[in-house]
Design an enzyme around this catalytic site. Structure first.
Site, PDB file in Angstrom:
ATOM      1  NE  ARG A  70      -3.448   0.091   2.639  1.00  0.00           N
ATOM      2  CZ  ARG A  70      -3.867   0.367   3.867  1.00  0.00           C
ATOM      3  NH1 ARG A  70      -3.804  -0.536   4.812  1.00  0.00           N
ATOM      4  NH2 ARG A  70      -4.334   1.553   4.161  1.00  0.00           N
ATOM      5  CD  GLN A 101     -12.915   8.732   8.483  1.00  0.00           C
ATOM      6  OE1 GLN A 101     -13.310   7.708   9.008  1.00  0.00           O
ATOM      7  NE2 GLN A 101     -13.604   9.358   7.560  1.00  0.00           N
ATOM      8  CB  VAL A 103      -2.824   6.082   6.671  1.00  0.00           C
ATOM      9  CG1 VAL A 103      -3.753   5.725   7.820  1.00  0.00           C
ATOM     10  CG2 VAL A 103      -2.918   5.035   5.560  1.00  0.00           C
ATOM     11  CG  HIS A 119      -8.143   6.539  11.295  1.00  0.00           C
ATOM     12  ND1 HIS A 119      -9.188   6.244  10.440  1.00  0.00           N
ATOM     13  CD2 HIS A 119      -8.718   6.739  12.512  1.00  0.00           C
ATOM     14  CE1 HIS A 119     -10.327   6.267  11.119  1.00  0.00           C
ATOM     15  NE2 HIS A 119     -10.076   6.576  12.380  1.00  0.00           N
ATOM     16  N   GLY A 194     -16.300  11.375   0.746  1.00  0.00           N
ATOM     17  CA  GLY A 194     -15.723  10.058   0.468  1.00  0.00           C
ATOM     18  C   GLY A 194     -15.476   9.192   1.677  1.00  0.00           C
ATOM     19  CB  THR A 195     -15.893   9.009   5.056  1.00  0.00           C
ATOM     20  OG1 THR A 195     -15.947   8.066   6.146  1.00  0.00           O
ATOM     21  CG2 THR A 195     -16.766  10.204   5.371  1.00  0.00           C
ATOM     22  CB  SER A 196     -18.215   3.914   4.594  1.00  0.00           C
ATOM     23  OG  SER A 196     -17.239   3.708   5.591  1.00  0.00           O
ATOM     24  CG  ASN A 220     -19.943   8.254  -0.586  1.00  0.00           C
ATOM     25  OD1 ASN A 220     -19.962   7.394  -1.450  1.00  0.00           O
ATOM     26  ND2 ASN A 220     -19.378   8.084   0.593  1.00  0.00           N
TER      27      ASN A 220
END
Ligand code: BJW
Ligand code: ZN
Length: 271
Positions: A70, A101, A103, A119, A194-196, A220
Protein backbone atom coordinates in the site's frame (compact mmCIF):
# COMPACT_ATOMS: atom_id res chain seq x y z
CA UNK A 1 -25.63 22.00 -9.05
CA UNK A 2 -28.90 21.64 -7.21
CA UNK A 3 -28.47 24.02 -4.26
CA UNK A 4 -31.01 26.74 -3.45
CA UNK A 5 -29.93 30.39 -3.71
CA UNK A 6 -30.54 30.80 0.04
CA UNK A 7 -28.23 27.92 0.91
CA UNK A 8 -25.60 29.12 -1.56
CA UNK A 9 -25.57 32.50 0.18
CA UNK A 10 -25.31 30.92 3.62
CA UNK A 11 -22.43 28.73 2.43
CA UNK A 12 -20.67 31.79 1.01
CA UNK A 13 -20.85 33.56 4.37
CA UNK A 14 -19.25 30.67 6.28
CA UNK A 15 -16.42 31.79 8.55
CA UNK A 16 -15.18 28.32 9.45
CA UNK A 17 -15.41 25.31 7.14
CA UNK A 18 -14.48 21.77 8.19
CA UNK A 19 -13.57 19.29 5.46
CA UNK A 20 -13.75 15.70 6.70
CA UNK A 21 -12.34 13.14 4.25
CA UNK A 22 -12.20 9.36 3.94
CA UNK A 23 -10.73 6.82 1.57
CA UNK A 24 -13.11 7.88 -1.25
CA UNK A 25 -11.20 11.15 -1.72
CA UNK A 26 -8.10 9.17 -2.74
CA UNK A 27 -9.98 6.56 -4.81
CA UNK A 28 -9.52 8.53 -8.05
CA UNK A 29 -5.78 8.61 -7.35
CA UNK A 30 -5.78 4.81 -7.54
CA UNK A 31 -5.69 4.08 -3.80
CA UNK A 32 -8.18 1.30 -2.95
CA UNK A 33 -10.81 2.10 -0.30
CA UNK A 34 -11.55 -0.19 2.65
CA UNK A 35 -14.81 -1.33 1.02
CA UNK A 36 -12.93 -2.63 -2.07
CA UNK A 37 -12.23 -6.37 -2.01
CA UNK A 38 -8.58 -7.23 -1.30
CA UNK A 39 -6.66 -8.99 -4.07
CA UNK A 40 -3.61 -11.24 -4.52
CA UNK A 41 -2.07 -12.61 -1.34
CA UNK A 42 -4.79 -10.92 0.74
CA UNK A 43 -7.85 -11.88 -1.34
CA UNK A 44 -9.27 -14.12 1.39
CA UNK A 45 -8.95 -11.41 4.01
CA UNK A 46 -11.04 -8.45 4.96
CA UNK A 47 -9.24 -5.15 5.68
CA UNK A 48 -10.82 -5.25 9.17
CA UNK A 49 -8.95 -8.52 9.88
CA UNK A 50 -5.55 -7.13 8.82
CA UNK A 51 -5.74 -3.66 10.41
CA UNK A 52 -5.44 -4.82 14.01
CA UNK A 53 -2.61 -5.25 16.54
CA UNK A 54 -3.67 -8.90 16.92
CA UNK A 55 -3.22 -9.59 13.21
CA UNK A 56 0.26 -8.03 13.33
CA UNK A 57 1.21 -10.12 16.41
CA UNK A 58 -0.07 -13.34 14.84
CA UNK A 59 1.21 -12.81 11.30
CA UNK A 60 3.61 -9.86 11.09
CA UNK A 61 4.94 -10.76 7.62
CA UNK A 62 1.44 -10.90 6.09
CA UNK A 63 0.45 -7.53 7.57
CA UNK A 64 3.78 -5.77 6.93
CA UNK A 65 3.70 -7.04 3.30
CA UNK A 66 0.22 -5.50 2.91
CA UNK A 67 1.39 -2.13 4.21
CA UNK A 68 4.53 -2.09 2.06
CA UNK A 69 2.36 -2.82 -1.01
CA UNK A 70 0.00 0.00 0.00
CA UNK A 71 2.91 2.36 0.72
CA UNK A 72 4.17 1.70 -2.81
CA UNK A 73 0.69 2.60 -4.17
CA UNK A 74 0.60 5.83 -2.14
CA UNK A 75 4.12 6.91 -3.16
CA UNK A 76 3.30 6.28 -6.83
CA UNK A 77 -0.06 8.12 -6.64
CA UNK A 78 -0.73 11.78 -7.37
CA UNK A 79 -3.30 14.05 -5.73
CA UNK A 80 -6.52 14.24 -7.77
CA UNK A 81 -8.86 17.15 -8.45
CA UNK A 82 -10.71 16.58 -5.15
CA UNK A 83 -7.49 17.01 -3.12
CA UNK A 84 -6.66 20.08 -5.20
CA UNK A 85 -10.14 21.60 -4.77
CA UNK A 86 -9.82 21.23 -0.98
CA UNK A 87 -6.40 22.93 -1.02
CA UNK A 88 -7.92 25.70 -3.14
CA UNK A 89 -10.88 26.10 -0.78
CA UNK A 90 -8.44 26.77 2.07
CA UNK A 91 -7.41 29.95 0.23
CA UNK A 92 -11.02 31.07 -0.36
CA UNK A 93 -12.60 30.89 3.12
CA UNK A 94 -11.60 32.71 6.35
CA UNK A 95 -10.82 29.46 8.20
CA UNK A 96 -10.64 25.83 7.11
CA UNK A 97 -9.91 22.75 9.21
CA UNK A 98 -9.04 19.63 7.23
CA UNK A 99 -9.66 16.39 9.11
CA UNK A 100 -8.78 13.16 7.32
CA UNK A 101 -9.12 9.50 8.18
CA UNK A 102 -6.63 8.70 5.43
CA UNK A 103 -3.12 7.51 6.15
CA UNK A 104 -1.75 8.79 2.82
CA UNK A 105 -0.19 12.23 2.32
CA UNK A 106 -2.10 13.26 -0.81
CA UNK A 107 -3.76 16.25 0.91
CA UNK A 108 -0.34 17.61 1.88
CA UNK A 109 1.02 17.00 -1.62
CA UNK A 110 -1.98 18.89 -3.04
CA UNK A 111 -0.97 21.90 -0.90
CA UNK A 112 -3.20 21.57 2.19
CA UNK A 113 -1.57 22.69 5.42
CA UNK A 114 -2.07 21.46 9.00
CA UNK A 115 -3.94 18.29 8.08
CA UNK A 116 -5.39 16.47 11.11
CA UNK A 117 -4.72 12.75 10.52
CA UNK A 118 -7.11 10.88 12.82
CA UNK A 119 -5.83 7.42 11.82
CA UNK A 120 -2.10 8.22 11.64
CA UNK A 121 0.23 8.09 8.68
CA UNK A 122 1.59 5.21 6.64
CA UNK A 123 4.88 7.14 6.41
CA UNK A 124 5.59 7.23 10.16
CA UNK A 125 6.55 3.72 11.27
CA UNK A 126 7.43 3.01 14.89
CA UNK A 127 8.41 0.10 17.14
CA UNK A 128 5.55 -2.22 18.13
CA UNK A 129 7.26 -2.76 21.52
CA UNK A 130 8.95 0.48 22.67
CA UNK A 131 7.14 2.86 20.24
CA UNK A 132 10.43 4.51 19.15
CA UNK A 133 9.94 6.13 15.71
CA UNK A 134 11.66 4.37 12.80
CA UNK A 135 12.65 5.63 9.35
CA UNK A 136 11.93 3.98 6.02
CA UNK A 137 14.79 3.61 3.55
CA UNK A 138 14.64 6.32 0.84
CA UNK A 139 12.70 5.53 -2.33
CA UNK A 140 9.57 3.68 -3.30
CA UNK A 141 9.28 0.02 -2.27
CA UNK A 142 9.02 -2.33 -5.23
CA UNK A 143 6.37 -4.92 -4.42
CA UNK A 144 4.85 -7.55 -6.74
CA UNK A 145 1.27 -6.92 -7.95
CA UNK A 146 -0.09 -9.85 -5.98
CA UNK A 147 1.81 -8.83 -2.85
CA UNK A 148 4.16 -10.93 -0.75
CA UNK A 149 4.87 -11.79 2.85
CA UNK A 150 7.63 -9.57 4.19
CA UNK A 151 9.27 -9.72 7.61
CA UNK A 152 9.12 -6.26 9.24
CA UNK A 153 12.47 -4.69 10.17
CA UNK A 154 13.53 -4.72 13.82
CA UNK A 155 14.03 -1.85 16.24
CA UNK A 156 17.26 -1.65 18.25
CA UNK A 157 15.22 -3.02 21.21
CA UNK A 158 14.52 -6.14 19.14
CA UNK A 159 10.82 -5.30 18.65
CA UNK A 160 9.21 -5.34 15.23
CA UNK A 161 8.62 -2.09 13.36
CA UNK A 162 4.93 -1.46 12.59
CA UNK A 163 3.20 1.09 10.35
CA UNK A 164 2.32 4.42 11.98
CA UNK A 165 -1.43 4.00 11.58
CA UNK A 166 -4.29 3.60 14.06
CA UNK A 167 -5.58 0.05 14.03
CA UNK A 168 -8.98 -1.18 15.23
CA UNK A 169 -9.03 -1.28 19.04
CA UNK A 170 -6.39 1.48 19.35
CA UNK A 171 -7.13 5.03 20.55
CA UNK A 172 -6.99 7.95 18.14
CA UNK A 173 -4.15 10.47 18.72
CA UNK A 174 -5.34 12.83 21.50
CA UNK A 175 -4.33 16.15 19.94
CA UNK A 176 -5.81 15.43 16.52
CA UNK A 177 -9.02 13.99 17.95
CA UNK A 178 -9.52 16.90 20.30
CA UNK A 179 -8.81 19.49 17.54
CA UNK A 180 -11.22 17.69 15.19
CA UNK A 181 -13.96 17.67 17.84
CA UNK A 182 -13.43 21.37 18.59
CA UNK A 183 -13.64 22.18 14.87
CA UNK A 184 -16.85 20.10 14.43
CA UNK A 185 -18.35 21.95 17.41
CA UNK A 186 -17.42 25.39 16.13
CA UNK A 187 -17.77 25.29 12.34
CA UNK A 188 -20.50 26.85 10.19
CA UNK A 189 -20.12 24.34 7.36
CA UNK A 190 -19.06 20.69 7.54
CA UNK A 191 -18.16 18.86 4.30
CA UNK A 192 -18.13 15.08 4.49
CA UNK A 193 -16.20 13.70 1.49
CA UNK A 194 -15.72 10.06 0.47
CA UNK A 195 -16.30 8.28 3.75
CA UNK A 196 -18.62 5.39 4.56
CA UNK A 197 -19.12 7.00 8.01
CA UNK A 198 -18.97 3.56 9.59
CA UNK A 199 -15.76 3.66 11.59
CA UNK A 200 -15.98 5.12 15.09
CA UNK A 201 -15.23 7.43 16.78
CA UNK A 202 -14.47 9.53 13.63
CA UNK A 203 -17.96 8.85 12.23
CA UNK A 204 -19.43 10.87 15.11
CA UNK A 205 -18.01 14.14 13.79
CA UNK A 206 -20.73 14.92 11.20
CA UNK A 207 -23.39 14.39 13.90
CA UNK A 208 -21.54 16.71 16.27
CA UNK A 209 -21.55 19.41 13.57
CA UNK A 210 -25.26 18.82 12.80
CA UNK A 211 -26.20 19.09 16.46
CA UNK A 212 -24.37 22.44 16.66
CA UNK A 213 -26.39 23.74 13.70
CA UNK A 214 -23.70 23.60 10.98
CA UNK A 215 -24.71 23.17 7.36
CA UNK A 216 -23.57 19.68 6.37
CA UNK A 217 -22.70 18.61 2.84
CA UNK A 218 -21.90 15.05 1.75
CA UNK A 219 -20.12 13.99 -1.47
CA UNK A 220 -20.17 10.24 -2.17
CA UNK A 221 -21.14 8.15 -5.23
CA UNK A 222 -22.74 5.50 -2.97
CA UNK A 223 -25.45 5.71 -0.31
CA UNK A 224 -24.44 6.15 3.35
CA UNK A 225 -26.33 6.50 6.62
CA UNK A 226 -25.91 10.29 6.30
CA UNK A 227 -27.87 10.63 3.03
CA UNK A 228 -31.10 11.71 4.71
CA UNK A 229 -29.47 13.64 7.55
CA UNK A 230 -27.14 16.06 5.75
CA UNK A 231 -28.36 19.47 4.60
CA UNK A 232 -27.06 18.89 1.06
CA UNK A 233 -26.34 15.45 -0.40
CA UNK A 234 -24.28 15.52 -3.61
CA UNK A 235 -24.01 12.01 -5.05
CA UNK A 236 -20.98 11.43 -7.32
CA UNK A 237 -17.21 11.01 -7.35
CA UNK A 238 -15.36 13.61 -5.29
CA UNK A 239 -12.97 14.43 -8.15
CA UNK A 240 -15.91 15.66 -10.21
CA UNK A 241 -18.34 17.02 -7.64
CA UNK A 242 -15.94 18.88 -5.35
CA UNK A 243 -14.30 21.19 -7.93
CA UNK A 244 -17.80 22.07 -9.15
CA UNK A 245 -18.99 22.78 -5.60
CA UNK A 246 -15.98 24.99 -4.86
CA UNK A 247 -16.50 26.83 -8.13
CA UNK A 248 -20.27 27.28 -7.68
CA UNK A 249 -20.13 28.42 -4.07
CA UNK A 250 -16.78 30.11 -3.61
CA UNK A 251 -15.82 30.93 -7.20
CA UNK A 252 -12.52 29.04 -7.05
CA UNK A 253 -12.81 27.36 -10.42
CA UNK A 254 -10.35 29.40 -12.51
CA UNK A 255 -7.32 28.70 -10.35
CA UNK A 256 -8.60 25.19 -9.68
CA UNK A 257 -8.50 24.40 -13.39
CA UNK A 258 -4.90 25.59 -13.49
CA UNK A 259 -4.06 23.46 -10.49
CA UNK A 260 -5.63 20.29 -11.92
CA UNK A 261 -3.43 20.47 -14.98
CA UNK A 262 -0.53 19.46 -12.72
CA UNK A 263 1.11 16.20 -13.83
CA UNK A 264 -0.77 13.17 -12.60
CA UNK A 265 -3.80 15.08 -11.34
CA UNK A 266 -7.20 13.86 -12.48
CA UNK A 267 -8.92 16.29 -14.84
CA UNK A 268 -11.50 18.78 -13.59
CA UNK A 269 -15.05 18.44 -14.93
CA UNK A 270 -16.63 21.16 -17.02
CA UNK A 271 -18.81 23.38 -14.82
C1 BJW B 1 -15.97 7.68 -2.93
C2 BJW B 1 -15.36 7.52 -4.17
C3 BJW B 1 -15.09 8.69 -4.91
C4 BJW B 1 -15.60 5.56 -3.28
N1 BJW B 1 -15.44 9.89 -4.43
N2 BJW B 1 -16.30 8.87 -2.47
C5 BJW B 1 -18.89 1.98 18.38
C6 BJW B 1 -19.71 1.03 17.78
C7 BJW B 1 -19.15 -0.06 17.11
C8 BJW B 1 -17.78 -0.23 17.04
C9 BJW B 1 -16.98 0.70 17.63
C10 BJW B 1 -17.52 1.78 18.29
N3 BJW B 1 -16.49 2.54 18.76
C11 BJW B 1 -15.34 1.96 18.41
C12 BJW B 1 -15.60 0.85 17.72
C13 BJW B 1 -14.60 -0.09 17.18
C14 BJW B 1 -13.94 0.39 15.93
C15 BJW B 1 -14.99 0.58 14.84
O1 BJW B 1 -15.40 1.66 14.52
N4 BJW B 1 -15.37 -0.51 14.20
C16 BJW B 1 -16.28 -0.45 13.06
C17 BJW B 1 -15.95 -1.58 12.12
C18 BJW B 1 -17.70 -0.46 13.52
N5 BJW B 1 -13.16 1.60 16.14
C19 BJW B 1 -11.93 1.56 16.64
O2 BJW B 1 -11.45 0.51 17.01
C20 BJW B 1 -11.19 2.87 16.80
N6 BJW B 1 -10.60 2.94 18.08
C21 BJW B 1 -11.31 3.08 19.17
O3 BJW B 1 -12.51 3.25 19.18
O4 BJW B 1 -10.55 3.06 20.30
C22 BJW B 1 -11.19 3.11 21.58
C23 BJW B 1 -10.08 3.04 22.59
C24 BJW B 1 -9.99 4.04 23.54
C25 BJW B 1 -8.97 3.96 24.50
C26 BJW B 1 -8.05 2.91 24.49
C27 BJW B 1 -8.15 1.93 23.52
C28 BJW B 1 -9.16 1.99 22.56
C29 BJW B 1 -10.01 2.94 15.82
C30 BJW B 1 -10.44 2.98 14.42
C31 BJW B 1 -9.20 2.92 13.53
C32 BJW B 1 -9.57 2.75 12.07
N7 BJW B 1 -8.41 2.42 11.33
C33 BJW B 1 -8.52 2.20 9.90
C34 BJW B 1 -7.23 1.54 9.39
C35 BJW B 1 -6.10 2.53 9.35
C36 BJW B 1 -4.86 1.86 8.92
C37 BJW B 1 -4.88 1.48 7.48
O5 BJW B 1 -5.01 2.34 6.61
O6 BJW B 1 -4.74 0.29 7.22
O7 BJW B 1 -8.77 3.44 9.25
S1 BJW B 1 -9.92 1.21 9.41
C38 BJW B 1 -10.29 2.08 7.96
O8 BJW B 1 -11.59 2.68 8.08
C39 BJW B 1 -9.28 3.23 7.90
C40 BJW B 1 -10.14 4.37 7.47
O9 BJW B 1 -9.54 5.59 7.81
C41 BJW B 1 -11.43 4.10 8.20
C42 BJW B 1 -12.61 4.82 7.66
O10 BJW B 1 -12.95 4.36 6.40
P1 BJW B 1 -13.41 5.37 5.26
O11 BJW B 1 -12.37 6.37 5.05
O12 BJW B 1 -14.78 5.81 5.52
O13 BJW B 1 -13.33 4.40 4.00
P2 BJW B 1 -14.32 3.29 3.50
O14 BJW B 1 -13.54 2.39 2.62
O15 BJW B 1 -15.08 2.68 4.62
O16 BJW B 1 -15.38 4.08 2.62
C43 BJW B 1 -15.00 4.68 1.43
C44 BJW B 1 -16.13 5.55 0.95
O17 BJW B 1 -15.70 6.25 -0.21
C45 BJW B 1 -17.38 4.75 0.54
O18 BJW B 1 -18.52 5.34 1.14
C46 BJW B 1 -17.43 4.92 -0.97
O19 BJW B 1 -18.75 4.95 -1.48
C47 BJW B 1 -16.74 6.24 -1.16
N8 BJW B 1 -16.14 6.46 -2.47
N9 BJW B 1 -15.15 6.22 -4.44
C48 BJW B 1 -16.07 9.97 -3.25
N10 BJW B 1 -14.51 8.66 -6.18
ZN1 ZN C 1 11.76 -0.78 20.10
Amino acid sequence: MDISEDLLNTLRKAGHVVVFTGAGVSAESGIPTFRDALTGLWEHFDAKELATPDAFSRNPALVWGWYEWRRMKVLRAQPNSAHLAIAMLETLVPRLTLVTQNVDDLHERAGSRDVLHLHGSINRPFCFVCRLPAIYPAGIPVEPDGGRRLEPPRCKCGGRIRPGVVWFGEPLPDNEWSAANDAANQCDVFLCIGTSSLVQPAARLPTVAMQRGAITVQVNPNPTSLDDRVTINLPGPAGQVLPRLVETVWGGAKSQEGATSAPGAASSPSP
